[in-house]
Design an enzyme around this catalytic site. Sequence first.
Site, short mmCIF file in Angstrom:
data_model
loop_
_atom_site.label_atom_id
_atom_site.label_comp_id
_atom_site.label_asym_id
_atom_site.label_seq_id
_atom_site.Cartn_x
_atom_site.Cartn_y
_atom_site.Cartn_z
N GLU A 411 5.18 10.72 40.48
CA GLU A 411 5.87 11.87 39.90
C GLU A 411 5.92 13.07 40.83
O GLU A 411 5.39 14.13 40.55
CB GLU A 411 5.20 12.23 38.56
CG GLU A 411 5.39 11.10 37.58
CD GLU A 411 4.85 11.37 36.18
OE1 GLU A 411 3.77 11.97 36.08
OE2 GLU A 411 5.51 10.99 35.22
N GLU A 487 3.96 2.04 34.45
CA GLU A 487 3.21 2.55 33.29
C GLU A 487 3.96 2.13 32.04
O GLU A 487 5.18 2.27 31.97
CB GLU A 487 3.10 4.08 33.32
CG GLU A 487 2.26 4.62 34.45
CD GLU A 487 2.20 6.15 34.52
OE1 GLU A 487 2.34 6.81 33.48
OE2 GLU A 487 2.04 6.65 35.64
C1 GAL Z 1 3.02 9.60 33.20
C2 GAL Z 1 2.13 9.94 34.37
C3 GAL Z 1 0.68 9.68 34.10
C4 GAL Z 1 0.31 10.21 32.77
C5 GAL Z 1 1.16 9.59 31.72
C6 GAL Z 1 0.89 10.12 30.34
O1 GAL Z 1 4.16 10.32 33.26
O2 GAL Z 1 2.50 9.26 35.52
O3 GAL Z 1 -0.08 10.25 35.11
O4 GAL Z 1 0.52 11.58 32.74
O5 GAL Z 1 2.49 9.89 31.97
O6 GAL Z 1 -0.41 9.98 29.93
#
Ligand code: GAL
Length: 969
Positions: A411, A487
């Site tokens: 990010e 993620e």
């Molecule tokens: C994503 C980010 C993570 C964490 C997650 C939400 O956008 O890469 O570091 O913030 O969201 O828990």
Amino acid sequence: MSREARVQWFEDRYPIRGVRPARAWLQSDAPALDLSGSWRFRYSRRADLAEHFVAPGHDDTAWDTLPVPAHWQLHGYGAPAYTNVRYPFPVDPPFVPDDNPTGDYRRTFRLPVGFLAGSRAVLRFEGVDSALKVWVNGSAVGTSVGSRLPDEFDVTDLLADDRENVLAVRVHQWSSGSYLEDQDMWWLSGIFREVRLLSRPAGGLDDVFVHAGYSDGAGTLRIDTSVLARVLVPELGIDAATGTEIGVSHVEPWSAEVPRLYDAEVVTDVERVRLRVGFRAVAIVDGVFTVNGRPITLRGVNRHEFSPDRGRAVTRDEMLTDVLLMKRHNINAVRTSHYPPHPAFLDLCDEYGLWVLDECDLETHGFNVVDWRNNPSDDPLWAEALADRMRRTVERDKNHPSVILWSLGNESGTGKNLAAMAAWVRERDGSRPIHYEHDWSCPDVDVYSRMYASHTEVAAIATRSEEPLADAALDARRRGMPFVQCEYAHAMGNGPGGLVEYQELFESSPRCMGGFVWEWIDHGLRQRDPDGRERFAYGGDFSEPLHDGNFVADGLLFPDRTPSPSLHDFAAVIAQVRIEPDDGGVRISNRFDVRDLGGITVRWALEIDGLGIARGVLTVPTLGPGESALVPLPAEATRVPANSAGECWVTVTAELAHDEPWAPAGHVLSRGQVDLGARPRAEPVGGSGLTRVGPDVTFGAGTFDAASGRLLRVGAVELLGSPQLDLWRAPTDNDSGAASHWLVPTWRGLGFDRLQHRLVAVEVTDDALMVRERVAPAGTDIGFAVTFRWSGHGEALRLDVDVEPQRELPCPLPRLGLRLRLPRHLDRVEWFGRGPGEAYADTGYGTWVGRFRAGVDAMQTPYVHPQENGNRAGVRWATLTDAAGAGLRIEGVPTVDLTVRRWSTEQLDAARHTVELTDEGCLFVNLDVAQHGIGSASCGPGVLPGYELTAAAASFAVVLGELRAPAER
Ligand code: GAL
């Protein structure tokens, strides 16, 4: 008079001075002095204290002491602060506020005899957050930033070998580096990884780069070093010079499933470096991600380094616990979100077998808040700072076979500096593909990565039919890439739901490489609350003016590393040995990418109503990766004794036949169940009809107040609260999540959390007590017509409930069922249904049908932020009993969901930390026909349509009976 603007050294974008070139993390036989331990420490709120303390003779006796490694905030200096995206300081790059907490560290040491003989002395810091300046014996050595990256300084010429040496370090919390370290985690400072003084022999092996390839049974090995050396791999008979390409005709490859390592040494006259070489080849072939010629599926997690007591200063034991827990829950991959972990963690990944996506220490997410103006990723002034971080990542970790992908960071928007990082990586290590998620056009990377893409979008990507990019060339390039969800399935609080559907998509297409659940562990810091109770703190608990609350608690593990139900779910969903009922037997599928099912024992157990009848071992062919077989159950597994009654289930488990380094023999890898149906029970004949005793009426075991229709007793069991319609649950983090931001306000707006009950009619007939109510919240005209029909059921009592919403509702219901209250001593629960853990419509994949027992306290899931939890699903019957075994029996018709707590839903809803929940002196029991699903809306998609609880007319029933103590039966 004009003055130069003040710029402090740590506000330089690239304030790295005196640091040696980055190199591999090596196990060398050259002497080293561990400087961890207790250091002298002085804390200041500002960065501009004079530097007198660096003088060797400076009197530090009045200073405190602080352990190294550690974060000073966790030892009483300053305080931790949690923000997700926003910087906790003005976005004014590269400047930082004058209030810049600063730690001065001092320690002395003597050199071991001969340490300097013919050698250089190198001071190595494995991790310092965020900027450090170093002095030895009063002389400046250098400065650096890059918290999760090592720094080495040559201090040879400053050391004395005949007396104490004084090492002084000044560490600033904020620096230009902080702009590049905006990861979603606690802001924690200090020397948080080890410090060592290394003896570097002249002509020694400063850097070593292992290139170990694999193809069709054969390996190649070339080890590049800074000086000519010998490479020894005794097991392969290798004794060759560094820099030469060595062919090995037969070698076993390294994989996460079979992590074969070969001990090797690189030797010069003056130094010996021990290596563990894994032969493997990563390649993208026709848009498919492969290792050693086979597609692999990542069943991964995002791992931050975290300890509830030590923050990111994790111990080796904690690292090992993480690895073992991952392996024991079928996880095969780790994304080191969002920085290189302690190097020992990667050694463990090599040894135990985990695929690693190694991420650079880079995140500039806070520029999002200012529309990415001046984002370091695209600003030439920051080019060197970014390039340096990438170099230090790759150089340190390049020899780990577990590392199969490099990631530029997380990010950080888009830009030229990212492109330059990628170009450098390609040049330096072409053996691993490059990952970066935040630029969806993928100009610099080799895999298409997304986070939290919905199931629908993943389905499109899986079939390479996603929405095109505007740029046709980029689109074609991206469409040809493998796809990874770096993620997904945000494990915040109760949930995530939707795991199975993602896994099915990942397995549906070779384009999908799988993904990484967000995230491994809740970052709750152990803390005493104002009343002295221990709790896990989250954002705001340190009075931070700016914070993101409990968004930091979103892991598969609780902060103390006990698995949350989601870890059991994930383990079941990703299980490589799949066991499904099929055609009278079970279909066993091998979902491993590499290994066969040799070494795995498959057992069966026949149970009736959860009681064991027979067990044995199934003979299963040694299935290769991707193969499956229909395995019939042996006759004994389905032979139900003639006189038995109840539900018959065969549970089939796949277990380790032998000890593995990560789990003992007998460890269960996966489980499946075959439902053999129910053998009818004798149903009670008729019901005992009405009896009147004064103002009370009795049906079966139930005694009621005739005027109100309230249930007073079941046999001798007193009801402290008669069953009432209940629609409310303490919202989960997912209920309140971004993708369903309207849901909880709508629920509260409609008043599901404050229902009122109005008795409409009570009617007593010979065989039933009918109670009609209207249940409705204040201030609106929505409402529910509810009819309770109580009747005798043998010796027990049956309740039939009809619920009818009287208006159309704009949202799903939180839950639909009954709430009652019982005496607090009935706190031993046994049930036949799904267990042992909690389950909801779209979670609970780690549960199975059986007979389980738990105390009420153990039935609570201690989510860091209190919320709905602990539902036991599919309960056929349950008993709540006292110490003597007497109490209430509840039967579902055919099943019911059960929750038992010592506190009300209202208290659960209002509490901010689990420790605040207090016993209200009774048990609150919920018997639900259903609850709304869980979903993953805290970050990602909400509840999938099939799991919503839409408001509609519903009918359900339960049977209540008294259970006498065994002595009285
Ligand atoms: C994503 C980010 C993570 C964490 C997650 C939400 O956008 O890469 O570091 O913030 O969201 O828990």
